[in-house]
Each structure stands twice: as C-alpha cells, then as structure tokens.
Design a protein around this motif. Structure first.
Motif, mmCIF file in Angstrom:
data_model
loop_
_atom_site.group_PDB
_atom_site.id
_atom_site.type_symbol
_atom_site.label_atom_id
_atom_site.label_comp_id
_atom_site.label_asym_id
_atom_site.label_seq_id
_atom_site.Cartn_x
_atom_site.Cartn_y
_atom_site.Cartn_z
ATOM 1 N N GLY A 65 -10.491 5.120 1.408
ATOM 2 C CA GLY A 65 -11.326 3.983 1.027
ATOM 3 C C GLY A 65 -10.516 2.727 0.765
ATOM 4 O O GLY A 65 -10.909 1.624 1.158
ATOM 5 N N ILE A 66 -9.372 2.876 0.115
ATOM 6 C CA ILE A 66 -8.523 1.718 -0.189
ATOM 7 C C ILE A 66 -8.016 1.076 1.098
ATOM 8 O O ILE A 66 -8.077 -0.145 1.264
ATOM 9 C CB ILE A 66 -7.356 2.134 -1.104
ATOM 10 C CG1 ILE A 66 -7.870 2.380 -2.521
ATOM 11 C CG2 ILE A 66 -6.247 1.086 -1.105
ATOM 12 C CD1 ILE A 66 -6.859 3.016 -3.444
ATOM 13 N N PHE A 67 -7.506 1.905 2.021
ATOM 14 C CA PHE A 67 -6.967 1.353 3.263
ATOM 15 C C PHE A 67 -8.071 0.859 4.185
ATOM 16 O O PHE A 67 -7.897 -0.126 4.906
ATOM 17 C CB PHE A 67 -6.091 2.380 3.970
ATOM 18 C CG PHE A 67 -4.803 2.682 3.239
ATOM 19 C CD1 PHE A 67 -4.125 1.700 2.555
ATOM 20 C CD2 PHE A 67 -4.282 3.953 3.238
ATOM 21 C CE1 PHE A 67 -2.941 1.965 1.881
ATOM 22 C CE2 PHE A 67 -3.101 4.241 2.574
ATOM 23 C CZ PHE A 67 -2.429 3.236 1.893
ATOM 24 N N MET A 68 -9.223 1.521 4.199
ATOM 25 C CA MET A 68 -10.322 1.107 5.061
ATOM 26 C C MET A 68 -10.865 -0.252 4.631
ATOM 27 O O MET A 68 -11.112 -1.126 5.457
ATOM 28 C CB MET A 68 -11.446 2.143 5.036
ATOM 29 C CG MET A 68 -12.643 1.773 5.892
ATOM 30 S SD MET A 68 -14.051 2.845 5.641
ATOM 31 C CE MET A 68 -14.621 2.333 4.043
ATOM 32 N N MET A 69 -11.055 -0.435 3.337
ATOM 33 C CA MET A 69 -11.612 -1.691 2.822
ATOM 34 C C MET A 69 -10.540 -2.763 2.611
ATOM 35 O O MET A 69 -10.840 -3.846 2.125
ATOM 36 C CB MET A 69 -12.356 -1.433 1.507
ATOM 37 C CG MET A 69 -13.530 -0.486 1.652
ATOM 38 S SD MET A 69 -14.748 -1.024 2.841
ATOM 39 C CE MET A 69 -15.469 -2.380 1.977
ATOM 40 N N GLU A 70 -9.291 -2.442 2.936
ATOM 41 C CA GLU A 70 -8.150 -3.351 2.832
ATOM 42 C C GLU A 70 -7.935 -3.855 1.405
ATOM 43 O O GLU A 70 -7.548 -4.991 1.177
ATOM 44 C CB GLU A 70 -8.287 -4.512 3.814
ATOM 45 C CG GLU A 70 -8.295 -4.050 5.256
ATOM 46 C CD GLU A 70 -8.464 -5.188 6.253
ATOM 47 O OE1 GLU A 70 -8.788 -6.320 5.826
ATOM 48 O OE2 GLU A 70 -8.272 -4.933 7.441
ATOM 49 N N VAL A 71 -8.188 -2.977 0.458
ATOM 50 C CA VAL A 71 -7.936 -3.300 -0.944
ATOM 51 C C VAL A 71 -6.432 -3.387 -1.194
ATOM 52 O O VAL A 71 -5.982 -4.117 -2.073
ATOM 53 C CB VAL A 71 -8.600 -2.246 -1.867
ATOM 54 C CG1 VAL A 71 -8.270 -2.462 -3.321
ATOM 55 C CG2 VAL A 71 -10.100 -2.246 -1.657
ATOM 56 N N ASP A 72 -5.642 -2.669 -0.386
ATOM 57 C CA ASP A 72 -4.193 -2.700 -0.551
ATOM 58 C C ASP A 72 -3.620 -4.093 -0.301
ATOM 59 O O ASP A 72 -2.562 -4.423 -0.814
ATOM 60 C CB ASP A 72 -3.531 -1.676 0.364
ATOM 61 C CG ASP A 72 -3.848 -1.893 1.833
ATOM 62 O OD1 ASP A 72 -4.979 -2.294 2.144
ATOM 63 O OD2 ASP A 72 -2.969 -1.645 2.672
ATOM 64 N N LYS A 73 -4.312 -4.917 0.464
ATOM 65 C CA LYS A 73 -3.861 -6.287 0.714
ATOM 66 C C LYS A 73 -4.333 -7.245 -0.372
ATOM 67 O O LYS A 73 -3.829 -8.358 -0.472
ATOM 68 C CB LYS A 73 -4.355 -6.748 2.083
ATOM 69 C CG LYS A 73 -3.727 -5.967 3.215
ATOM 70 C CD LYS A 73 -4.241 -6.446 4.550
ATOM 71 C CE LYS A 73 -3.554 -5.723 5.682
ATOM 72 N NZ LYS A 73 -4.182 -4.476 6.027
ATOM 73 N N GLN A 74 -5.296 -6.826 -1.180
ATOM 74 C CA GLN A 74 -5.833 -7.684 -2.242
ATOM 75 C C GLN A 74 -5.187 -7.389 -3.591
ATOM 76 O O GLN A 74 -4.941 -8.295 -4.373
ATOM 77 C CB GLN A 74 -7.345 -7.506 -2.340
ATOM 78 C CG GLN A 74 -8.065 -7.936 -1.089
ATOM 79 C CD GLN A 74 -9.532 -7.531 -1.099
ATOM 80 O OE1 GLN A 74 -10.002 -6.907 -2.035
ATOM 81 N NE2 GLN A 74 -10.242 -7.886 -0.043
ATOM 82 N N ILE A 75 -4.929 -6.130 -3.883
ATOM 83 C CA ILE A 75 -4.301 -5.736 -5.146
ATOM 84 C C ILE A 75 -2.831 -5.477 -4.852
ATOM 85 O O ILE A 75 -2.461 -4.437 -4.312
ATOM 86 C CB ILE A 75 -4.974 -4.486 -5.741
ATOM 87 C CG1 ILE A 75 -6.452 -4.745 -5.992
ATOM 88 C CG2 ILE A 75 -4.264 -4.068 -7.019
ATOM 89 C CD1 ILE A 75 -7.216 -3.542 -6.476
ATOM 90 N N LEU A 76 -2.000 -6.430 -5.212
ATOM 91 C CA LEU A 76 -0.577 -6.348 -4.879
ATOM 92 C C LEU A 76 0.262 -5.806 -6.024
ATOM 93 O O LEU A 76 1.477 -5.703 -5.895
ATOM 94 C CB LEU A 76 -0.075 -7.739 -4.465
ATOM 95 C CG LEU A 76 -0.807 -8.351 -3.264
ATOM 96 C CD1 LEU A 76 -0.307 -9.758 -3.011
ATOM 97 C CD2 LEU A 76 -0.646 -7.482 -2.035
ATOM 98 N N VAL A 77 -0.366 -5.450 -7.145
ATOM 99 C CA VAL A 77 0.367 -4.919 -8.284
ATOM 100 C C VAL A 77 0.920 -3.531 -7.963
ATOM 101 O O VAL A 77 2.012 -3.169 -8.377
ATOM 102 C CB VAL A 77 -0.545 -4.870 -9.533
ATOM 103 C CG1 VAL A 77 0.156 -4.242 -10.704
ATOM 104 C CG2 VAL A 77 -1.026 -6.262 -9.873
ATOM 105 N N VAL A 78 0.161 -2.756 -7.196
ATOM 106 C CA VAL A 78 0.547 -1.396 -6.842
ATOM 107 C C VAL A 78 1.203 -1.421 -5.465
ATOM 108 O O VAL A 78 0.721 -2.080 -4.549
ATOM 109 C CB VAL A 78 -0.699 -0.478 -6.814
ATOM 110 C CG1 VAL A 78 -0.327 0.923 -6.397
ATOM 111 C CG2 VAL A 78 -1.399 -0.486 -8.153
ATOM 112 N N ASN A 79 2.304 -0.707 -5.328
ATOM 113 C CA ASN A 79 2.920 -0.545 -4.016
ATOM 114 C C ASN A 79 2.212 0.622 -3.339
ATOM 115 O O ASN A 79 2.529 1.796 -3.557
ATOM 116 C CB ASN A 79 4.416 -0.283 -4.143
ATOM 117 C CG ASN A 79 5.129 -0.388 -2.822
ATOM 118 O OD1 ASN A 79 4.522 -0.214 -1.760
ATOM 119 N ND2 ASN A 79 6.410 -0.681 -2.874
#
Length: 154
Positions: free
Chosen positions: A67-81
């Motif tokens: 879900g995180i990678f599909m919705m591209e949340v990883d590009k919005q929340i940069l606190v977590v690697n």
C-alpha cells in the motif's frame, strides 16, 4: 457532486493498483501476500496451528508496504527510509520462513497440512530472499559514487 469525486478517487486508486502490480516490485509483493495467505490456510488446517503467526505477520507487513509503495507514500513521508525498512522486512521474513518451514517439514510426519505449509514456507523463504536481493541491488546502485576527477586543472 460528492459521488463523482468519490468515484474518480476510487478509479484513481484502481489505476494505481493496476499500474503498480505491473512493476517488478509490485509482482514480488503481491506474490508474497498470496503465498503467505496460502501458508496461513495450510497451518490453520494442521493439528498445530501455532506456526501461522509468522505467516500472518509477514502477510500484514507485505500488505502495508504494498500500500505504501502503490500510493507513493514513500515519496511523501521522507522521515522513514523506506528502502532500508523494506530490506529489513524482507530479510527477516526470509530467515523466519526458512527456519519455521524447516522445522515443519522435518517434524511434521503424519500431518499433511503442516508439511504442505512447510513446503510453501520454503518457497516463501526463497521469494523473500529474492526480494531482499533485489532491494540490496537497488541500495547498491543508488549509493555508488562517481570517481573523483584526476585532472590537474585549477
């Protein structure tokens, strides 16, 4: 008016799902979710169902990262690697699946569902290990530095 907005956001989510499942990472995560579900069914049908906890945890973690990678949340929340978090998730999943599966295949005589869960667990361990390897290659390719220039220009 609200119905058209809701249906367009639902269609947008469905398009993101279709597009993400076509990527290599999407296929790997979808396969991890599917095989973890099969393992849960096998261990649930066996006489000793306590081994299903690893499969449940790994399926939930895979669904979260899907879900995180599909919705591209990883590009919005940069606190977590997210790449390193995914590496740890896949690496720990591979190790746990291989250990639990070997225990079930070796000690599961007379319980066909437990042995089937162990065999699927071995396959899942290899799938998670492959995911770990692809993430490692991704990390390695992004951390390579270009060589320093040796020109004598000032």
């Amino acid at each position: 008016m609200a119905d058209s907005t809701a249906s367009s956001s639902g269609a947008n989510c469905l398009e993101k799902l279709k597009n993400y499942v076509r990527t290599q990472k999407g296929v790997i995560l979808a396969a991890e979710i599917f095989i973890s579900f099969i393992i849960i069914i096998c261990y649930g049908a066996s006489h000793t169902g306590g081994y299903s906890s690893v499969a449940i945890c790994e399926m939930v973690f895979s669904m979260v990262f899907f879900g995180i990678f599909m919705m591209e949340v990883d590009k919005q929340i940069l606190v977590v690697n997210w790449v390193w978090s995914d590496l740890f998730r896949a690496g720990i999943g591979a190790i746990l699946y291989l250990i639990i599966s070997l225990i079930n295949v070796i000690g599961g005589s007379g319980d066909g569902a437990r042995i089937a869960g162990g065999v699927f667990g071995l396959i899942a361990g290899l799938l998670f290990a492959y995911d770990t390897y692809t993430i490692y290659l991704q990390i390695k390719s992004t951390t390579q530095h270009t060589a320093a220039s040796t020109d004598d220009r000032v």
